[in-house]
Design a protein around this motif. Sequence first.
Motif, short mmCIF file in Angstrom:
data_model
loop_
_atom_site.label_atom_id
_atom_site.label_comp_id
_atom_site.label_asym_id
_atom_site.label_seq_id
_atom_site.Cartn_x
_atom_site.Cartn_y
_atom_site.Cartn_z
N LYS A 111 -50.44 -22.78 -29.05
CA LYS A 111 -50.90 -23.63 -27.95
C LYS A 111 -49.71 -24.17 -27.19
N LEU A 112 -49.78 -24.11 -25.88
CA LEU A 112 -48.72 -24.61 -25.02
C LEU A 112 -49.11 -25.98 -24.49
N ASN A 113 -48.21 -26.97 -24.66
CA ASN A 113 -48.52 -28.30 -24.15
C ASN A 113 -48.23 -28.36 -22.64
N ARG A 114 -48.51 -29.52 -22.05
CA ARG A 114 -48.41 -29.62 -20.59
C ARG A 114 -46.98 -29.47 -20.10
N PHE A 115 -46.01 -29.89 -20.93
CA PHE A 115 -44.61 -29.74 -20.52
C PHE A 115 -44.17 -28.27 -20.55
N GLU A 116 -44.67 -27.52 -21.52
CA GLU A 116 -44.36 -26.09 -21.58
C GLU A 116 -44.99 -25.35 -20.39
N MET A 117 -46.21 -25.77 -20.04
CA MET A 117 -46.84 -25.18 -18.86
C MET A 117 -46.06 -25.54 -17.59
N LEU A 118 -45.60 -26.81 -17.51
CA LEU A 118 -44.79 -27.23 -16.36
C LEU A 118 -43.49 -26.42 -16.30
N ALA A 119 -42.88 -26.18 -17.46
CA ALA A 119 -41.65 -25.39 -17.50
C ALA A 119 -41.88 -23.99 -16.93
N MET A 120 -43.01 -23.37 -17.28
CA MET A 120 -43.32 -22.05 -16.76
C MET A 120 -43.49 -22.07 -15.25
N VAL A 234 -34.50 -19.32 -30.52
CA VAL A 234 -33.37 -18.39 -30.34
C VAL A 234 -33.15 -18.08 -28.87
N SER A 235 -34.24 -17.85 -28.15
CA SER A 235 -34.12 -17.46 -26.75
C SER A 235 -33.62 -18.59 -25.87
N LEU A 236 -33.58 -19.82 -26.37
CA LEU A 236 -33.08 -20.94 -25.58
C LEU A 236 -31.57 -20.86 -25.37
N ILE A 237 -30.91 -19.93 -26.06
CA ILE A 237 -29.49 -19.68 -25.77
C ILE A 237 -29.32 -19.31 -24.30
N ILE A 268 -34.87 -22.24 -12.38
CA ILE A 268 -35.02 -21.57 -13.67
C ILE A 268 -34.38 -22.41 -14.78
N LEU A 269 -33.17 -22.94 -14.52
CA LEU A 269 -32.50 -23.77 -15.53
C LEU A 269 -33.27 -25.06 -15.76
N LEU A 270 -33.84 -25.64 -14.70
CA LEU A 270 -34.65 -26.84 -14.87
C LEU A 270 -35.88 -26.53 -15.72
N GLY A 271 -36.52 -25.39 -15.45
CA GLY A 271 -37.66 -24.99 -16.26
C GLY A 271 -37.29 -24.81 -17.72
N LEU A 272 -36.12 -24.21 -17.96
CA LEU A 272 -35.67 -24.03 -19.34
C LEU A 272 -35.36 -25.37 -20.01
N ALA A 273 -34.81 -26.32 -19.24
CA ALA A 273 -34.51 -27.64 -19.80
C ALA A 273 -35.80 -28.36 -20.18
N VAL A 274 -36.81 -28.27 -19.31
CA VAL A 274 -38.10 -28.88 -19.62
C VAL A 274 -38.71 -28.22 -20.86
N HIS A 275 -38.55 -26.91 -20.94
CA HIS A 275 -39.07 -26.18 -22.10
C HIS A 275 -38.38 -26.62 -23.39
N LEU A 276 -37.05 -26.83 -23.30
CA LEU A 276 -36.30 -27.28 -24.47
C LEU A 276 -36.77 -28.67 -24.92
N LEU A 277 -37.00 -29.56 -23.98
CA LEU A 277 -37.51 -30.89 -24.32
C LEU A 277 -38.89 -30.80 -24.94
N ALA A 278 -39.71 -29.90 -24.43
CA ALA A 278 -41.05 -29.73 -25.01
C ALA A 278 -40.97 -29.21 -26.44
N GLN A 279 -40.01 -28.32 -26.71
CA GLN A 279 -39.84 -27.80 -28.06
C GLN A 279 -39.37 -28.89 -29.02
N ARG A 280 -38.49 -29.77 -28.52
CA ARG A 280 -38.07 -30.90 -29.36
C ARG A 280 -39.24 -31.83 -29.66
N GLY A 281 -40.13 -31.94 -28.66
CA GLY A 281 -41.30 -32.79 -28.88
C GLY A 281 -42.22 -32.24 -29.95
#
Length: 283
Positions: A111-120, A234-237, A268-281
């Motif tokens: 399941k993808l949360n709202r921040f992961e969807m925002l990142a996409m 891993v892909s967050l590298i 794209i980098l902003l989207g990845l940053a949001v995705h990283l924060l969502a993963q930490r959450g």
Amino acid sequence: MQKIAYFVLILLWSTTPLAINWSVQGVPYSAALAARFGLAAALALLVLAIWKQKIPRSSWPASACAGFGTSLSMLCVYWASQTVSSGLVAVLFGLIPLATAGFSWWSFGLKLNRFEMLAMVIGITGLLLIFAEKLRLSGVLGVAVVLLAVLIQAAAAVKLKKLAAGQSPLAVNAGALMIATVVLSAVCVWQTDVTNLSFPAQSLAAIAYLAVFGSVLGFSLYYWLIRECKPITVSLISLITPASALWMGHSLNGEEVSGSLIWGTAFILLGLAVHLLAQRGRG
């Protein structure tokens, strides 16, 4: 150990797009690919022999997934590198975490949360900015082919998470490189006259670098991290490598960095940053 592997992969993935670009200068892209993976396979088997390891039967499903996935992905990247800058290739490969999240959702029901969807959404916005510029420059096909390589790589990473569990990364990588060598050599023989091939010095150096560091060392570390961590993690590298690869392509290869590319990369980098924060959450 994981932090060291992350740092090394960031360095390798930052320099790989430029090395790919140099390796196809004056050489058919399929020949550059076959030479890279043939040399890499030989080195990987040598490393296995030194470590007194063999490729167990149980690792071949993972090797097959990695080998065929890598072959298809690299064929797309090398073909596109004839017209697409190394920096843009790196930027597009920065979308792998978002693509991986999509495949994880589709394959495992993650399941993808709202921040992961925002990142996409943010990442896709950046991609559209890049597409808009390339459409005006009639370069959209190369971008589309690199994007196809991204999707193939992300799908293979998700599948490998299950197949590579408990397997030796060196054995998986050696088997994958052997399979990739067979596939890519067949493509090379089909596309080119192998009796009249010649490799300029720059291409040879780039191919050797890609074989030793990009394929043997890089993929072994990559498969080890895939086994030990979540594929999305891993892909967050890729969060760091687009910007560093853009700078290298501009400073070392004279590649133009346009306003649209800068804005697209920023999104794209902003989207990845949001995705990283969502993963930490997720914890």
